[in-house]
Write a protein that holds these residues in place. Structure first.
Motif, PDB file in Angstrom:
ATOM      1  N   THR A 126     -54.148  27.437 -26.471  1.00 39.17           N
ATOM      2  CA  THR A 126     -54.750  28.822 -26.375  1.00 39.17           C
ATOM      3  C   THR A 126     -56.246  29.094 -26.711  1.00 39.17           C
ATOM      4  OG1 THR A 126     -52.428  29.467 -27.003  1.00 39.17           O
ATOM      5  CG2 THR A 126     -54.411  30.924 -27.055  1.00 39.17           C
ATOM      6  N   VAL A 127     -56.562  28.264 -27.606  1.00 41.03           N
ATOM      7  CA  VAL A 127     -58.033  28.038 -27.896  1.00 41.03           C
ATOM      8  C   VAL A 127     -58.891  27.500 -26.719  1.00 41.03           C
ATOM      9  CG1 VAL A 127     -59.943  27.201 -29.235  1.00 41.03           C
ATOM     10  CG2 VAL A 127     -58.011  28.158 -30.398  1.00 41.03           C
ATOM     11  N   LYS A 128     -58.230  26.604 -26.153  1.00 41.03           N
ATOM     12  CA  LYS A 128     -58.916  25.732 -24.986  1.00 41.03           C
ATOM     13  C   LYS A 128     -58.899  26.722 -23.671  1.00 41.03           C
ATOM     14  CE  LYS A 128     -58.077  20.981 -26.492  1.00 41.03           C
ATOM     15  NZ  LYS A 128     -57.243  19.723 -26.164  1.00 41.03           N
ATOM     16  N   ARG A 148     -64.060  26.042 -40.580  1.00 43.90           N
ATOM     17  CA  ARG A 148     -64.734  25.246 -39.435  1.00 43.90           C
ATOM     18  C   ARG A 148     -65.743  24.388 -39.955  1.00 43.90           C
ATOM     19  NH1 ARG A 148     -69.838  26.445 -37.040  1.00 43.90           N
ATOM     20  NH2 ARG A 148     -69.843  25.910 -34.777  1.00 43.90           N
ATOM     21  N   GLU A 183     -53.067  37.083 -28.343  1.00 39.35           N
ATOM     22  CA  GLU A 183     -52.774  35.548 -28.358  1.00 39.35           C
ATOM     23  C   GLU A 183     -52.006  35.015 -29.378  1.00 39.35           C
ATOM     24  OE1 GLU A 183     -56.525  34.059 -27.693  1.00 39.35           O
ATOM     25  OE2 GLU A 183     -57.175  34.712 -26.178  1.00 39.35           O
ATOM     26  N   HIS A 235     -58.691  30.010 -23.735  1.00 39.97           N
ATOM     27  CA  HIS A 235     -59.652  31.015 -23.938  1.00 39.97           C
ATOM     28  C   HIS A 235     -61.056  30.403 -23.505  1.00 39.97           C
ATOM     29  CE1 HIS A 235     -60.999  34.839 -25.746  1.00 39.97           C
ATOM     30  NE2 HIS A 235     -61.924  34.186 -25.939  1.00 39.97           N
ATOM     31  N   ALA A 264     -57.537  38.042 -29.664  1.00 36.44           N
ATOM     32  CA  ALA A 264     -57.093  37.038 -30.520  1.00 36.44           C
ATOM     33  C   ALA A 264     -55.779  37.488 -31.283  1.00 36.44           C
ATOM     34  CB  ALA A 264     -58.144  36.608 -31.672  1.00 36.44           C
TER      35      ALA A 264
END
Length: 247
Positions: free
Chosen positions: A230-232, A108, A196, A234, A193
């Motif tokens: 998926t991240v969006k 990140r 998912e 969540h 996580a």
């Protein structure tokens, strides 16, 4: 470039030593931008070969303006880009040799959402980091890492090194810890996580098993696309549950 303040007790020490600064003076200079830096951190960076201050006959460290500027670069690359110290050292050494090298990317990155006006980093991705590099990049100690591993939040690969994304995970776990959220509380997030990820794997598994090489290659792109969605989702669900809207 970091500038040495013109006032204060530190400037007198620097002047008497022909521009060289004691480690205490360097600490005061750096804390304007890096309030969490400590003398131990500076000594650690020296032990890792990031800086080489001069020594007086009695053994005291004396830092030049160039040393302080280099320290600033090191701390900035750790803070903004979560880079391992080995990568930072190689990057700075290449710059000092006059080579035009792009800034590597690990996990990140701090973005404009974290720091307004910060441009996105571009460069090659560093895929693996060692244990010492992970500890240094995330600014954590061995005990913390062992605890997080015991809860399954971070796990080494088969050869004992870590995926670069482990730097991101460690940094975020540390940030959450400052709000009193302990690693044991994060097991629910890890379990969610994993579920998912399992769902995404089910969708792309037929593509990965396909005989056609192009179809198998398409599985990687599809995995990234589904991961982003998926991240969006969540994030949207968490915001909805909390009744907040993030910028």
């Amino acid at each position: 470039m970091l500038q040495t303040p013109s006032g204060g007790a530190g400037s007198g020490t620097a002047a008497r030593d022909s521009g060289l600064m004691s480690i205490g003076t360097v600490l005061n200079v750096l804390r304007d931008e890096f309030p969490e830096v400590t003398i131990s951190k500076i000594r650690f960076l020296e032990s890792e070969g990031l800086i080489e201050p001069q020594r007086t006959p009695s053994g005291y460290r004396k830092f030049s303006a160039g040393d302080v500027e280099r320290l600033g670069h090191v701390l900035r690359m750790q803070r903004d880009h979560y880079l391992p110290l080995k990568v930072i050292r190689e990057h700075l050494d290449a710059m000092e040799r006059g080579e035009a090298v792009p800034l590597p990317v690990v996990g990140r990155q701090r973005t404009a959402d974290d720091v307004p006006g910060l441009a996105p980093a571009e460069g090659p991705t560093v895929a693996r980091v060692g244990r010492a590099e992970l500890l240094a990049a995330a600014d954590i100690d061995e005990g913390e890492l062992k605890e997080w591993e015991s809860y399954g939040l971070i796990a080494p690969l088969e050869d004992g090194v870590y995926d670069a994304e482990a730097v991101t995970v460690a940094s975020l776990v540390a940030e959450l810890g400052r709000f009193g959220i302990e690693p044991r509380h994060l097991r629910l997030m890890k379990a969610a996580a994993d579920r998912e990820a399992g769902l995404v794997d089910q969708v792309v598994a037929p593509l990965r098993r396909h005989r056609n090489p192009q179809t198998r290659a398409h599985a990687e792109a599809r995995t990234k696309e589904l991961a982003a969605l998926t991240v969006k989702l969540h994030a949207a669900l968490v915001q909805t549950a909390l009744g907040v809207r993030l910028p």
